[in-house]
Design an enzyme around this catalytic site. Structure first.
Site, short mmCIF file in Angstrom:
data_model
loop_
_atom_site.label_atom_id
_atom_site.label_comp_id
_atom_site.label_asym_id
_atom_site.label_seq_id
_atom_site.Cartn_x
_atom_site.Cartn_y
_atom_site.Cartn_z
CB THR A 183 -8.82 -9.60 -4.37
OG1 THR A 183 -7.48 -9.92 -4.02
CG2 THR A 183 -9.76 -10.12 -3.28
N GLY A 222 -7.21 -1.29 -4.62
CA GLY A 222 -6.59 -0.01 -4.29
C GLY A 222 -6.53 0.92 -5.49
NE ARG A 362 5.97 7.14 34.06
CZ ARG A 362 4.66 6.96 33.90
NH1 ARG A 362 4.13 6.95 32.69
NH2 ARG A 362 3.88 6.79 34.94
CD GLN A 381 8.42 -1.78 29.57
OE1 GLN A 381 7.55 -2.52 30.02
NE2 GLN A 381 8.14 -0.68 28.92
N GLY A 449 -0.60 3.96 29.72
CA GLY A 449 -1.67 4.85 29.29
C GLY A 449 -1.26 5.76 28.16
CD GLU A 472 0.70 -8.29 -3.14
OE1 GLU A 472 1.37 -9.16 -3.72
OE2 GLU A 472 -0.05 -7.52 -3.76
CG ASP A 474 -4.76 -15.87 5.04
OD1 ASP A 474 -5.35 -15.04 5.74
OD2 ASP A 474 -4.40 -17.00 5.45
#
Length: 689
Positions: A183, A222, A362, A381, A449, A472, A474
């Site tokens: 790149t 990298g 929860r 959920q 939260g 690798e 777009d």
């Protein structure tokens, strides 16, 4: 049945309103009994949903993880035994990079896990190691991939014996840390447009690597900023000629360029290295920018599998053109894309495990004067998390199939299989990483939260994974590659050509899937019918086939006035939808096969639930498409919605078992709210109580 041509199909569309009217009138002669989908039935579904499947977690996990459980357990156990190598919640960029390097050194030199040998010998085992390593720390997974799949992969796949003999051991044992320098600042997806040049000097028998302008600086590389000693540099190979041209461009090739001294680690003359700085995520990876000023390398440093230069400056290649050489080069580098698709699923497994375990733990609100209920008992959920869990399983089997095809390709080097894997990896990488990116935010929101606390990992998972949608390839560009390949197959079909392995179902699509929707089956709404894999797969393939046929007609129409590029841009959203639809069809087909092949009865029943939810949820999400062409009648659409909700309830009842089958221990998930025991005490301790 004779194959219709596209023009005939377009003309037939004009007759559809009359045909549909006749078909609907005929229904009065054969009325269909409808099941009762009212509030009473909804209540019965809720009661039935409490009847829980007994899932054998060990059998399901064995089926999921196959033969690579041992190597993954070895990775997990090593990092569990080394708390000093576990990534803390708060760490500076520079400290993180050094920790990541020590993690990789420890994995290879202390734990004795050598991923490099498996890239060619057993790719499935390499990807299993990559999955486990990425689950421990995503930066570590990427750094490992840069070293072995990218830098090492170019030596194995683009080089010849002399390169493997010289570099293999050093790459394997980390004495030769390296980079993959493709790149550039100005060019990413358009690799053929890169501007770095490698000019052959016949006097000294060397290539001269140059960065001609700032747009050609290698960027986001990298391992470059801190640890790399070598780079595989992609550049245009220039040969001097003795005619009026003066120089000849042979296209993009790969070159081994030393960038730091092996002993002192000092940057070598003519090379300029800069740090790309703090990133949104993956800060354990040292991304850098590279600039070359007349850097000379030996002629032997050309990775010459697909093209070579002799001592006297003559170019030879087994491939006749620049485009064919470029395609062969990129085809050999598809392993990075396969790894990203596979790794993205592992990220989704971690996030889904944390969110679902916390949602089971929860409790909040409930009926008057009764104990509070878990938040996963709420339909909202379930709507967020259960289709996601089903998709995680679907993606798992689809990427296993991708790895299997990739392994076949590496052994056979079959040209058609190379093209097949190229398109499949492009589509799955784009689709899976986009889905995972969205899901990470949903997981965070579903934990309220406490999902916002850094210690519970959603923030780092989301930030680290975000770039998976870009590197690798777009995702938007990759989906266009899939669409282009589908159109190529479509064109060849009408010219009597053959179809590739992955797109097999299109062999009949223009006959079967694009025939007039059956007015009777369009109204069937029984559970047995909706959960029939043939109905589900036919619906997915019908949508893909119709999108393919219609975009082909649109492209032909617009190209007459706007040219091929203008027509493509005019139809771009249509093309992206086509590619996504096709990939969903492939994913569902592989999920159905996995369900049918599962030897354990209880595991098969659990997978069937998840598969049906995946299919019907996708159909419902695009119900407008099916309604617009009368593929699904209104009453059937309603039944699909009701059944998808019912299946969400059923999957909820085995959600704990489904995430437990991923076998991610607490020291890998590392989120206090997802601990399998004493979660709240672990959470409070994390902030000092």
């Amino acid at each position: 049945m004779q194959t219709q041509n596209p023009k005939q199909m377009a003309e037939d569309d004009d007759c559809q309103p009359i045909t549909r009217r006749i078909q609907r009138l005929s229904l009065h002669l054969t009325p269909i009994a409808r099941p009762l989908y009212d509030d009473q039935h909804q209540l019965q579904m809720l009661i039935c949903a409490r009847t829980k499947l007994n899932v054998n977690i060990a059998c399901l996990s064995d089926y999921m993880r196959g033969n690579h459980r041992d190597i993954q357990e070895k990775v997990f156990e090593y990092f569990n035994s080394r708390p000093d190598l576990q990534t803390p919640v708060e760490i500076s960029k520079d400290e993180y990079r050094e920790l990541c390097w020590r993690q990789l050194l420890g994995l290879v030199r202390e734990a004795g896990i050598r991923p490099f040998r498996y890239i060619s010998e057993d790719p499935a085992k390499y990807f299993a190691i990559l999955e486990a390593v990425g689950s421990v720390d995503m930066s570590l997974g990427i750094k490992m991939g840069v070293q072995y799949s990218l830098w090492g992969g170019t030596i194995l796949n683009l080089g010849t014996k002399k390169h493997r003999d010289k570099f293999y051991d050093g790459i394997d044992n980390l004495e030769y840390p390296g980079c993959f320098a493709m790149t550039e600042l100005h060019h990413g997806s358009n690799v053929q447009g890169i501007q770095t040049v490698a000019t052959f000097d016949p006097i000294t028998d060397e290539f001269i690597i140059d960065t001609p302008n700032d747009g050609a600086i290698k960027w986001w590389i990298g391992n470059a900023a801190v640890h790399g000693k070598f780079a595989t540099v992609f550049a245009k190979l220039m040969l001097p000629t003795y005619d009026t041209k003066g120089i000849s461009d042979m296209g993009v090739h790969a070159f081994i360029v030393p960038i730091r001294d092996m002993k002192t680690h000092q940057t070598l003359p003519g090379i300029e290295i800069h740090d790309c700085g703090h990133k949104v995520g993956l800060n354990g990876v040292d991304n850098g920018a590279l600039k070359f000023r007349s850097v000379r390398i030996p002629r032997d440093n050309l990775l010459n599998r697909f093209g070579d230069v002799s001592r006297d400056g003559k170019y030879t290649s087994s491939l006749p053109s620049i485009n064919k050489r470029f395609a062969a080069t990129l085809g050999e580098l598809v392993g990075g894309r396969v790894g990203l698709a596979y790794s993205s699923v592992s990220v989704l497994k971690v996030a889904a495990t944390i969110a679902i375990r916390y949602s089971l733990l929860r409790q909040q609100f409930g009926p008057p004067k009764q104990p509070e209920v878990s938040i996963l008992d709420y339909q909202s959920q379930q709507h967020k998390l259960m289709p996601m869990l089903a998709s995680t399983y679907a993606f798992h089997f689809a990427t296993l199939y991708l790895v299997e095809k990739y392994s076949e390709m590496k052994k056979s080097h079959d040209e058609q299989l190379v093209a097949d894997v190229h398109s499949l990896s492009a589509g799955l990488k784009a689709y899976v990483t986009s889905y995972t990116a969205k899901s990470l935010s949903i997981c965070r929101e579903s934990c309220g939260g406490h999902g916002y606390a850094a210690v519970n990992r959603f923030g780092s998972l989301r930030n680290d994974h975000d770039i998976f949608q870009t590197f690798e390839g777009d995702n938007t560009v990759l989906l266009q590659q899939v669409a282009a390949d589908l159109l190529k197959q479509y064109k060849e079909k009408f010219q009597g050509g053959t179809l590739t392995v992955t797109w097999n179902y299109l062999r009949e699509s223009m006959n079967t899937y694009l025939s007039q929707p059956n007015p009777v089956t369009a109204r069937w709404e029984g559970e047995d019918h909706l959960r029939d894999p043939k109905f589900q797969l036919d619906a997915f393939r019908y949508r893909t086939s119709r999108l393919l046929q219609s975009v082909a007609v649109r492209l032909r129409k617009h190209s007459k006035t706007q040219g091929s590029f203008g027509a493509w841009n005019r139809c771009l959203n249509h093309l992206l939808t086509l590619a996504e639809s096709h990939i969903e069809s492939v994913i569902l087909a592989k999920f159905i096969e996995a369900v049918q092949s599962c030897p354990d009865v209880s595991s098969r029943a659990a997978l069937k639930l998840a598969c049906d939810l995946y299919a019907l949820d996708r159909i419902w999400n695009d119900i407008g498409t099916y309604r617009n062409v009368d593929y699904v009648a209104p009453n059937k659409a309603k039944a699909i919605h009701k059944l998808a909700e019912y299946l969400s309830f059923q999957v909820k009842n085995i959600a704990r078992e489904l995430v437990d089958a991923f076998e991610l221990p607490d020291h890998v998930t590392r989120a206090p709210i997802a601990m399998q025991s004493e979660a709240y005490s672990q959470y409070t301790q994390s902030v000092g109580f």
